[in-house]
Design a protein around this motif. Sequence first.
Motif, PDB file in Angstrom:
ATOM      1  N   LEU A 109       0.818  -1.215   0.000  1.00 21.66           N
ATOM      2  CA  LEU A 109       0.000   0.000   0.000  1.00 21.66           C
ATOM      3  C   LEU A 109       0.855   1.269   0.000  1.00 21.66           C
ATOM      4  CD1 LEU A 109      -2.910  -0.960   2.430  1.00 21.66           C
ATOM      5  CD2 LEU A 109      -2.842  -1.098  -0.065  1.00 21.66           C
ATOM      6  N   ALA A 110       2.128   1.126  -0.349  1.00 23.24           N
ATOM      7  CA  ALA A 110       3.036   2.273  -0.327  1.00 23.24           C
ATOM      8  C   ALA A 110       2.580   3.370  -1.283  1.00 23.24           C
ATOM      9  CB  ALA A 110       4.456   1.826  -0.684  1.00 23.24           C
ATOM     10  N   PHE A 111       1.977   3.000  -2.406  1.00 23.97           N
ATOM     11  CA  PHE A 111       1.501   4.000  -3.369  1.00 23.97           C
ATOM     12  C   PHE A 111       0.068   4.435  -3.057  1.00 23.97           C
ATOM     13  CE2 PHE A 111       4.792   1.563  -5.528  1.00 23.97           C
ATOM     14  CZ  PHE A 111       5.617   2.576  -5.970  1.00 23.97           C
ATOM     15  N   GLU A 112      -0.728   3.510  -2.554  1.00 28.09           N
ATOM     16  CA  GLU A 112      -2.122   3.823  -2.258  1.00 28.09           C
ATOM     17  C   GLU A 112      -2.275   4.709  -1.029  1.00 28.09           C
ATOM     18  OE1 GLU A 112      -2.286  -0.092  -4.510  1.00 28.09           O
ATOM     19  OE2 GLU A 112      -0.973   0.917  -3.091  1.00 28.09           O
ATOM     20  N   ARG A 113      -1.484   4.479   0.002  1.00 29.05           N
ATOM     21  CA  ARG A 113      -1.715   5.132   1.294  1.00 29.05           C
ATOM     22  C   ARG A 113      -1.667   6.667   1.204  1.00 29.05           C
ATOM     23  NH1 ARG A 113       1.570   2.195   3.756  1.00 29.05           N
ATOM     24  NH2 ARG A 113       0.135   0.544   4.386  1.00 29.05           N
ATOM     25  N   PRO A 114      -0.673   7.272   0.539  1.00 25.74           N
ATOM     26  CA  PRO A 114      -0.676   8.744   0.437  1.00 25.74           C
ATOM     27  C   PRO A 114      -1.885   9.280  -0.326  1.00 25.74           C
ATOM     28  CG  PRO A 114       1.487   7.846  -0.111  1.00 25.74           C
ATOM     29  CD  PRO A 114       0.551   6.694  -0.040  1.00 25.74           C
ATOM     30  N   LEU A 115      -2.342   8.530  -1.315  1.00 26.37           N
ATOM     31  CA  LEU A 115      -3.521   8.955  -2.066  1.00 26.37           C
ATOM     32  C   LEU A 115      -4.773   8.876  -1.201  1.00 26.37           C
ATOM     33  CD1 LEU A 115      -2.684   7.057  -5.371  1.00 26.37           C
ATOM     34  CD2 LEU A 115      -2.548   9.533  -5.019  1.00 26.37           C
ATOM     35  N   LEU A 116      -4.893   7.797  -0.452  1.00 31.56           N
ATOM     36  CA  LEU A 116      -6.045   7.640   0.435  1.00 31.56           C
ATOM     37  C   LEU A 116      -6.070   8.726   1.502  1.00 31.56           C
ATOM     38  CD1 LEU A 116      -5.858   3.766   0.872  1.00 31.56           C
ATOM     39  CD2 LEU A 116      -7.662   5.007  -0.351  1.00 31.56           C
ATOM     40  N   SER A 117      -4.886   9.108   1.980  1.00 27.25           N
ATOM     41  CA  SER A 117      -4.824  10.097   3.060  1.00 27.25           C
ATOM     42  C   SER A 117      -5.326  11.463   2.631  1.00 27.25           C
ATOM     43  CB  SER A 117      -3.382  10.211   3.584  1.00 27.25           C
ATOM     44  OG  SER A 117      -2.545  10.813   2.618  1.00 27.25           O
ATOM     45  N   ARG A 118      -5.318  11.722   1.340  1.00 33.77           N
ATOM     46  CA  ARG A 118      -5.836  13.000   0.856  1.00 33.77           C
ATOM     47  C   ARG A 118      -7.249  12.862   0.276  1.00 33.77           C
ATOM     48  NH1 ARG A 118      -1.578  13.197  -4.167  1.00 33.77           N
ATOM     49  NH2 ARG A 118      -3.051  12.741  -5.881  1.00 33.77           N
ATOM     50  N   GLU A 150      -8.537  10.426  -1.880  1.00 36.61           N
ATOM     51  CA  GLU A 150      -8.766   9.844  -3.201  1.00 36.61           C
ATOM     52  C   GLU A 150      -9.476   8.488  -3.086  1.00 36.61           C
ATOM     53  OE1 GLU A 150      -8.153  11.557  -5.806  1.00 36.61           O
ATOM     54  OE2 GLU A 150      -6.403  12.835  -5.456  1.00 36.61           O
ATOM     55  N   VAL A 151     -10.289   8.186  -4.080  1.00 33.42           N
ATOM     56  CA  VAL A 151     -10.836   6.848  -4.268  1.00 33.42           C
ATOM     57  C   VAL A 151      -9.924   6.170  -5.297  1.00 33.42           C
ATOM     58  CG1 VAL A 151     -12.817   5.484  -5.026  1.00 33.42           C
ATOM     59  CG2 VAL A 151     -13.167   7.631  -3.767  1.00 33.42           C
ATOM     60  N   VAL A 152      -9.138   5.206  -4.844  1.00 31.95           N
ATOM     61  CA  VAL A 152      -8.027   4.671  -5.643  1.00 31.95           C
ATOM     62  C   VAL A 152      -8.442   3.382  -6.337  1.00 31.95           C
ATOM     63  CG1 VAL A 152      -5.642   3.869  -5.594  1.00 31.95           C
ATOM     64  CG2 VAL A 152      -6.391   5.670  -4.014  1.00 31.95           C
ATOM     65  N   VAL A 153      -8.131   3.294  -7.624  1.00 26.37           N
ATOM     66  CA  VAL A 153      -8.355   2.056  -8.367  1.00 26.37           C
ATOM     67  C   VAL A 153      -7.045   1.623  -8.998  1.00 26.37           C
ATOM     68  CG1 VAL A 153      -9.099   3.285 -10.463  1.00 26.37           C
ATOM     69  CG2 VAL A 153      -9.742   0.890 -10.136  1.00 26.37           C
ATOM     70  N   GLY A 154      -6.753   0.329  -8.916  1.00 31.17           N
ATOM     71  CA  GLY A 154      -5.595  -0.253  -9.587  1.00 31.17           C
ATOM     72  C   GLY A 154      -6.039  -0.996 -10.834  1.00 31.17           C
ATOM     73  N   LEU A 155      -5.272  -0.866 -11.919  1.00 37.79           N
ATOM     74  CA  LEU A 155      -5.584  -1.517 -13.190  1.00 37.79           C
ATOM     75  C   LEU A 155      -4.431  -2.418 -13.624  1.00 37.79           C
ATOM     76  CD1 LEU A 155      -7.052   1.242 -15.557  1.00 37.79           C
ATOM     77  CD2 LEU A 155      -8.312  -0.449 -14.232  1.00 37.79           C
ATOM     78  N   ASP A 156      -4.775  -3.593 -14.135  1.00 40.42           N
ATOM     79  CA  ASP A 156      -3.776  -4.453 -14.760  1.00 40.42           C
ATOM     80  C   ASP A 156      -4.460  -5.295 -15.820  1.00 40.42           C
ATOM     81  OD1 ASP A 156      -1.302  -5.473 -15.318  1.00 40.42           O
ATOM     82  OD2 ASP A 156      -1.222  -6.831 -13.607  1.00 40.42           O
ATOM     83  N   GLU A 157      -3.681  -5.700 -16.835  1.00 42.54           N
ATOM     84  CA  GLU A 157      -4.241  -6.482 -17.934  1.00 42.54           C
ATOM     85  C   GLU A 157      -3.630  -7.873 -17.982  1.00 42.54           C
ATOM     86  OE1 GLU A 157      -2.436  -7.630 -20.678  1.00 42.54           O
ATOM     87  OE2 GLU A 157      -0.564  -6.678 -19.993  1.00 42.54           O
ATOM     88  N   VAL A 158      -4.383  -8.796 -18.563  1.00 40.54           N
ATOM     89  CA  VAL A 158      -3.869 -10.126 -18.864  1.00 40.54           C
ATOM     90  C   VAL A 158      -4.293 -10.486 -20.281  1.00 40.54           C
ATOM     91  CG1 VAL A 158      -3.844 -10.933 -16.475  1.00 40.54           C
ATOM     92  CG2 VAL A 158      -5.882 -11.285 -17.872  1.00 40.54           C
ATOM     93  N   PHE A 189      -8.527   8.439  -8.717  1.00 41.23           N
ATOM     94  CA  PHE A 189      -7.103   8.300  -9.039  1.00 41.23           C
ATOM     95  C   PHE A 189      -6.832   6.852  -9.416  1.00 41.23           C
ATOM     96  CE2 PHE A 189      -2.583   8.311  -8.923  1.00 41.23           C
ATOM     97  CZ  PHE A 189      -2.191   9.640  -9.070  1.00 41.23           C
ATOM     98  N   VAL A 190      -6.055   6.679 -10.496  1.00 43.82           N
ATOM     99  CA  VAL A 190      -5.801   5.347 -11.046  1.00 43.82           C
ATOM    100  C   VAL A 190      -4.314   5.015 -10.955  1.00 43.82           C
ATOM    101  CG1 VAL A 190      -6.163   3.809 -13.006  1.00 43.82           C
ATOM    102  CG2 VAL A 190      -7.668   5.778 -12.687  1.00 43.82           C
ATOM    103  N   LEU A 191      -4.018   3.823 -10.445  1.00 44.22           N
ATOM    104  CA  LEU A 191      -2.672   3.253 -10.489  1.00 44.22           C
ATOM    105  C   LEU A 191      -2.664   2.189 -11.574  1.00 44.22           C
ATOM    106  CD1 LEU A 191      -1.974   2.874  -6.654  1.00 44.22           C
ATOM    107  CD2 LEU A 191      -1.080   4.645  -8.190  1.00 44.22           C
ATOM    108  N   ILE A 192      -1.749   2.313 -12.520  1.00 51.28           N
ATOM    109  CA  ILE A 192      -1.762   1.482 -13.724  1.00 51.28           C
ATOM    110  C   ILE A 192      -0.452   0.711 -13.837  1.00 51.28           C
ATOM    111  CG2 ILE A 192      -1.970   1.481 -16.239  1.00 51.28           C
ATOM    112  CD1 ILE A 192      -3.410   4.190 -15.988  1.00 51.28           C
ATOM    113  N   ASP A 193      -0.549  -0.588 -14.036  1.00 49.52           N
ATOM    114  CA  ASP A 193       0.653  -1.391 -14.230  1.00 49.52           C
ATOM    115  C   ASP A 193       1.314  -1.051 -15.559  1.00 49.52           C
ATOM    116  OD1 ASP A 193       2.453  -3.582 -13.499  1.00 49.52           O
ATOM    117  OD2 ASP A 193       1.574  -4.616 -15.210  1.00 49.52           O
ATOM    118  N   GLY A 194       2.637  -0.953 -15.548  1.00 47.46           N
ATOM    119  CA  GLY A 194       3.373  -0.701 -16.778  1.00 47.46           C
ATOM    120  C   GLY A 194       3.696   0.765 -16.981  1.00 47.46           C
TER     121      GLY A 194
END
Length: 219
Positions: free
Chosen positions: A9-18, A20-28, A115-120
């Motif tokens: 949660l190192a990337f999510e936690r600072p966003l949550l603290s301000r 943000e509604v955080v979504v992570g995206l990844d593809e297969v 806010f979106v966190l995107i793999d790649g």
Amino acid sequence: MSVLAPDLLAFERPLLSRGEVVVGLDEVGRGALAGPMTIGAVVITDDSLPPVGLTDSKALTPKRREALVEPLERWAADWSLGSVSAAEIDRWGLRLALAVAATRALDGLTLVPTFVLIDGSLNLLDAPLRFNDDDLSPPSLHYAGIAHTTLVQGDSRSGTIAAASVLAKVQRDRAMRHLALEFPEYGWDANKGYGVPLHLQALVDQGPCRYHRQTWRLA
């Protein structure tokens, strides 16, 4: 000496603290020769710890991925999957098809991410639009401008991205096993549509079927 597990949660936690509604995206399925390409979207709204053992889906056994599905669904505030078919990949090209699948994934959410966190290294929600013909035009990429961060190897560094990768992988693997019942000669139950020797030889012997990406070099 024991190695400390990464803080997922190192990337999510600072966003949550301000707030943000955080979504992570990844593809297969991006590199497969056949079948759909699927993108997972996982939303969190607080920093409760993800299920033990969560990491990049590629580093997990099929049994472990399946075992994580229910804990991940309970952990996530919301989640969704979006897919594009082989025919849509042929129609739009890989880059635009990725954006369509990502858009469909976010469209399936009940919560609205901010806010979106995107793999790649690519923003999966945006792509050049190349078609004017109404019969070929993709859906609107209406999340293209959303705030985001791309994370190389994010599926092993971010909990929401890792969760998205697991849920998408499990769903796509199930889909490929189902398609294998119709076309057993390609071995999709084992290779999931990727270019392994058995699959490549079947393409030489049988040719492609309607679930293959016809615009790709298949053999």
